[in-house]
Design a protein around this motif. Structure first.
Motif, short mmCIF file in Angstrom:
data_model
loop_
_atom_site.label_atom_id
_atom_site.label_comp_id
_atom_site.label_asym_id
_atom_site.label_seq_id
_atom_site.Cartn_x
_atom_site.Cartn_y
_atom_site.Cartn_z
N THR A 1 0.91 -1.22 0.13
CA THR A 1 0.17 0.02 0.02
C THR A 1 0.93 1.19 -0.06
O THR A 1 2.05 1.09 0.35
N MET A 2 0.31 2.24 -0.50
CA MET A 2 1.11 3.48 -0.26
C MET A 2 1.29 4.19 0.93
O MET A 2 0.45 3.86 2.00
N PRO A 3 2.46 4.65 1.43
CA PRO A 3 2.62 5.19 2.68
C PRO A 3 1.43 6.31 2.84
O PRO A 3 0.76 6.92 1.97
N PHE A 4 1.21 6.41 4.20
CA PHE A 4 0.08 7.16 4.49
C PHE A 4 0.39 7.92 5.81
O PHE A 4 1.37 7.53 6.75
N LEU A 5 -0.36 9.12 6.13
CA LEU A 5 -0.26 9.61 7.44
C LEU A 5 -1.56 9.41 8.24
O LEU A 5 -2.66 9.69 7.48
N ASP A 6 -1.42 9.38 9.63
CA ASP A 6 -2.89 9.08 10.14
C ASP A 6 -3.28 10.58 10.62
O ASP A 6 -2.78 11.66 10.28
N ALA A 7 -4.49 10.68 11.07
CA ALA A 7 -5.09 11.77 11.38
C ALA A 7 -4.43 12.66 12.48
O ALA A 7 -4.26 14.17 12.37
N ARG A 8 -3.76 12.07 13.46
CA ARG A 8 -3.05 13.05 14.42
C ARG A 8 -1.90 13.67 13.63
O ARG A 8 -1.50 14.68 13.95
N GLN A 9 -1.21 12.84 12.83
CA GLN A 9 -0.19 13.16 12.07
C GLN A 9 -0.45 14.65 10.98
O GLN A 9 0.23 15.43 11.08
N LEU A 10 -1.36 14.25 10.29
CA LEU A 10 -1.91 15.56 9.46
C LEU A 10 -2.19 16.56 10.33
O LEU A 10 -2.22 17.83 9.75
N ALA A 11 -2.76 16.51 11.62
CA ALA A 11 -3.17 17.74 12.24
C ALA A 11 -1.93 18.37 12.80
O ALA A 11 -1.85 19.55 12.89
N ARG A 12 -1.09 17.51 13.15
CA ARG A 12 0.29 18.03 13.58
C ARG A 12 0.99 18.83 12.23
O ARG A 12 1.55 19.97 12.75
N ILE A 13 0.91 18.45 11.14
CA ILE A 13 1.49 19.06 10.01
C ILE A 13 0.85 20.31 9.76
O ILE A 13 1.23 21.51 9.63
N ARG A 14 -0.50 20.44 9.64
CA ARG A 14 -1.29 21.36 9.68
C ARG A 14 -1.37 22.64 10.54
O ARG A 14 -1.13 23.81 10.33
N SER A 15 -1.04 22.16 11.85
CA SER A 15 -0.76 23.10 13.03
C SER A 15 0.60 23.74 12.83
O SER A 15 0.50 25.09 13.00
N HIS A 16 1.71 22.93 12.61
CA HIS A 16 3.14 23.79 12.06
C HIS A 16 2.76 24.39 10.86
O HIS A 16 3.43 25.52 10.99
N ALA A 17 2.14 24.06 9.90
CA ALA A 17 2.39 24.76 8.52
C ALA A 17 1.54 26.12 8.58
O ALA A 17 1.92 27.19 8.12
N ARG A 18 0.69 26.35 9.77
CA ARG A 18 -0.17 27.52 9.91
C ARG A 18 0.89 28.75 10.27
O ARG A 18 0.61 29.78 10.11
N ARG A 19 2.01 28.29 10.84
CA ARG A 19 3.02 28.98 11.20
C ARG A 19 3.61 30.09 10.20
O ARG A 19 4.20 30.94 10.21
N TYR A 20 3.48 29.17 9.10
CA TYR A 20 4.23 29.61 7.94
C TYR A 20 3.22 30.41 6.84
O TYR A 20 3.80 31.00 5.81
N ALA A 21 2.00 30.41 7.16
CA ALA A 21 0.91 30.90 6.37
C ALA A 21 1.09 32.63 6.21
O ALA A 21 1.02 32.92 7.44
#
Length: 90
Positions: free
Chosen positions: A70-90
């Motif tokens: 299967t393709m590598p995936f990120l779980d919901a917690r990991q995606l939330a962490r990425i979104r949270s960190h990415a908002r710092r750069y937006a």
């Protein structure tokens, strides 16, 4: 046909998976597919940049345990962490 960005992204992902699978079937395909391994490594390292630690879940993008089914995936917690960190750069 009224395509949304999400449906285009899903189509691109499906075609990428099919193309990758094909590369591993044809002679010397693994050599041609090597850049895809580099992209996967980059995505994994970006996961660290955005605050994700290693995972013990098989086939997770942040794990070293991959079985190729299967393709590598990120779980919901990991995606939330990425979104949270990415908002710092937006």
């Amino acid at each position: 046909m009224n395509e949304t960005p999400r449906s285009r992204a899903r189509l691109f992902l499906a075609l990428s998976v099919a193309g990758t699978a094909l590369l591993y079937v044809v002679p010397f395909g693994h050599t041609i597919g090597y850049p895809l391994v580099l992209v996967s490594t980059l995505a994994h390292e970006l996961g660290h940049y955005f605050g994700n630690p290693h995972s013990r879940t098989r086939n997770n993008l942040m794990s070293y345990d991959r079985d190729g089914t299967t393709m590598p995936f990120l779980d919901a917690r990991q995606l939330a962490r990425i979104r949270s960190h990415a908002r710092r750069y937006a």
